[in-house]
Design a protein around this motif. Structure first.
Motif, PDB file in Angstrom:
ATOM      1  N   TYR A 129     -51.938 -22.647   1.864  1.00  0.00           N
ATOM      2  CA  TYR A 129     -51.929 -21.606   2.885  1.00  0.00           C
ATOM      3  C   TYR A 129     -50.567 -20.925   2.846  1.00  0.00           C
ATOM      4  N   ALA A 130     -50.536 -19.689   2.408  1.00  0.00           N
ATOM      5  CA  ALA A 130     -49.252 -18.995   2.255  1.00  0.00           C
ATOM      6  C   ALA A 130     -48.988 -18.004   3.382  1.00  0.00           C
ATOM      7  N   PHE A 131     -50.062 -17.370   3.903  1.00  0.00           N
ATOM      8  CA  PHE A 131     -49.871 -16.352   4.941  1.00  0.00           C
ATOM      9  C   PHE A 131     -51.181 -16.203   5.715  1.00  0.00           C
ATOM     10  N   SER A 132     -51.114 -16.386   7.014  1.00  0.00           N
ATOM     11  CA  SER A 132     -52.344 -16.341   7.805  1.00  0.00           C
ATOM     12  C   SER A 132     -52.554 -14.966   8.435  1.00  0.00           C
ATOM     13  N   ILE A 157     -51.476 -27.082   4.289  1.00  0.00           N
ATOM     14  CA  ILE A 157     -50.871 -26.116   5.208  1.00  0.00           C
ATOM     15  C   ILE A 157     -49.356 -26.323   5.087  1.00  0.00           C
ATOM     16  N   MET A 158     -48.725 -25.399   4.373  1.00  0.00           N
ATOM     17  CA  MET A 158     -47.304 -25.549   4.036  1.00  0.00           C
ATOM     18  C   MET A 158     -46.482 -25.056   5.218  1.00  0.00           C
ATOM     19  N   ASP A 159     -46.170 -25.932   6.150  1.00  0.00           N
ATOM     20  CA  ASP A 159     -45.524 -25.493   7.392  1.00  0.00           C
ATOM     21  C   ASP A 159     -44.119 -26.099   7.523  1.00  0.00           C
ATOM     22  N   ASN A 175     -50.024 -14.388  10.986  1.00  0.00           N
ATOM     23  CA  ASN A 175     -48.597 -14.298  10.651  1.00  0.00           C
ATOM     24  C   ASN A 175     -48.041 -12.868  10.703  1.00  0.00           C
ATOM     25  N   SER A 200     -54.791 -24.242  12.653  1.00  0.00           N
ATOM     26  CA  SER A 200     -54.336 -22.848  12.556  1.00  0.00           C
ATOM     27  C   SER A 200     -55.242 -21.963  11.699  1.00  0.00           C
ATOM     28  N   ARG A 217     -52.466 -29.270  14.114  1.00  0.00           N
ATOM     29  CA  ARG A 217     -53.528 -28.289  14.347  1.00  0.00           C
ATOM     30  C   ARG A 217     -53.882 -27.666  13.012  1.00  0.00           C
TER      31      ARG A 217
HETATM   32  C1  IPE Z   1     -49.945 -21.816   9.434  1.00  0.00           C
HETATM   33  O1  IPE Z   1     -48.645 -22.024   9.876  1.00  0.00           O
HETATM   34  C2  IPE Z   1     -49.991 -20.743   8.393  1.00  0.00           C
HETATM   35  C3  IPE Z   1     -49.316 -21.040   7.140  1.00  0.00           C
HETATM   36  C4  IPE Z   1     -48.774 -22.180   6.807  1.00  0.00           C
HETATM   37  C5  IPE Z   1     -49.305 -19.960   6.199  1.00  0.00           C
HETATM   38  P1  IPE Z   1     -48.097 -21.296  11.200  1.00  0.00           P
HETATM   39  O2  IPE Z   1     -46.705 -21.813  11.404  1.00  0.00           O
HETATM   40  O3  IPE Z   1     -48.276 -19.850  11.111  1.00  0.00           O
HETATM   41  O4  IPE Z   1     -49.076 -21.864  12.309  1.00  0.00           O
HETATM   42  P2  IPE Z   1     -48.871 -21.999  13.875  1.00  0.00           P
HETATM   43  O5  IPE Z   1     -48.407 -20.679  14.373  1.00  0.00           O
HETATM   44  O6  IPE Z   1     -47.839 -23.060  14.090  1.00  0.00           O
HETATM   45  O7  IPE Z   1     -50.205 -22.415  14.400  1.00  0.00           O
END
Ligand code: IPE
Ligand code: IPE
Ligand code: MG
Length: 242
Positions: free
Chosen positions: A61-64, A17-19, A67, A195, A193
């Motif tokens: 994970y690039a786009f949920s 999860i690339m956050d 998003n 997500s 989390r």
């Molecule tokens: C999760 O990150 C989705 C991606 C990495 C593509 P988000 O930043 O969207 O997740 P939340 O909103 O903190 O849960």
């Protein structure tokens, strides 16, 4: 598939999860898209590191599905970065033996992006040095609902009896059909989390959370995390061997 029974082995399938792109940019007084651009550039180093680390599958994970709630400017910017990633990396990925696939609901993406996605999937279909899967407009619940629809249609057509629906039949209708389950999930940026990421596939995955923001995540950090994973004991509900 029976779990491998040794307590010390390396992960074959890593899901990330690339956050933290937005925070990384904000810390530098830059617009969020600046962070997304830098984040996209990190992917190459991580992809190149995987075969060296014995990783055969990488899913990012690039786009949920959530998003879309972001500003129009950010959503369009992310879509345009995804397009340029595919255009820029296609030939390199093909030459390096990477098979690229996408999971998520494509029907909501613009048709040009959909065509590019299908094109690179075809271009790299014969590769198997690394299976790279990019989740775009992906949500675990959305994926499950679409799989249920496929099952329902198969039952309605008389191809399947309700009693024949089992874990295997269900998995086979997910976007990830044919991929092994992730052994390890890594989330950057300190959030703890999931997500909506791969809920069905990660029921027995190990999780690692790092405070590093995605644009700063490196192959060295991945190697450290993988080493830590190799020292964990996975019991799958059984009693410890030692
Ligand atoms: C999760 O990150 C989705 C991606 C990495 C593509 P988000 O930043 O969207 O997740 P939340 O909103 O903190 O849960
Ligand atoms: C992750 O970075 C990339 C996507 C969700 C597309 P974010 O954009 O979520 O960055 P933060 O969490 O706001 O720092
Ligand atoms: Mg975020």
């Amino acid at each position: 598939m029976a779990p491998r029974d040794t307590s010390s082995y390396y992960p074959l399938h890593v899901a990330i999860i690339m956050d933290g792109n937005g925070r990384w940019a904000t810390q530098r007084g830059q617009p969020r898209l600046f962070g997304h651009r830098r984040g996209g550039e990190r992917v190459r180093e991580i992809v190149e590191a995987c075969p060296r680390l014995g990783i055969t599958h990488l899913t990012v994970y690039a786009f949920s599905t959530e998003n879309w709630k972001r500003s129009t400017e950010e959503v369009l910017g992310l879509m345009s970065l995804l397009r340029s990633y595919i255009q820029r990396e296609a030939e390199r990925l093909r030459a390096e033996g990477v098979r690229l696939r996408f999971i998520g609901d494509r029907t909501r993406l613009d048709s040009r992006l959909q065509r590019l996605m299908a094109g690179i999937e075809k271009l790299t279909a014969g590769n198997d040095r690394l299976h790279l899967t990019v989740a775009i407009n992906y949500g675990g619940r959305n994926e499950i609902v679409r799989a249920v629809r496929r099952l329902a249609r198969a039952v309605a057509r008389g191809e399947l009896r309700a009693e024949e629906i089992d874990e295997e039949a269900f998995s086979a209708r997910l976007d990830t059909a044919g991929l092994p389950d992730p052994d390890l999930v890594i989330r950057t940026s300190g959030e703890m989390r999931v997500s909506n990421y791969l809920p069905w596939q990660t029921t027995y995955a190990e999780f690692e959370f790092t405070g590093t923001l995605w644009p700063d995540f490196s192959a060295d950090e991945l190697a450290d995390i993988v080493d830590r994973f190799a020292r964990r004991e996975r019991r799958y509900g059984a009693v410890s061997a030692g």
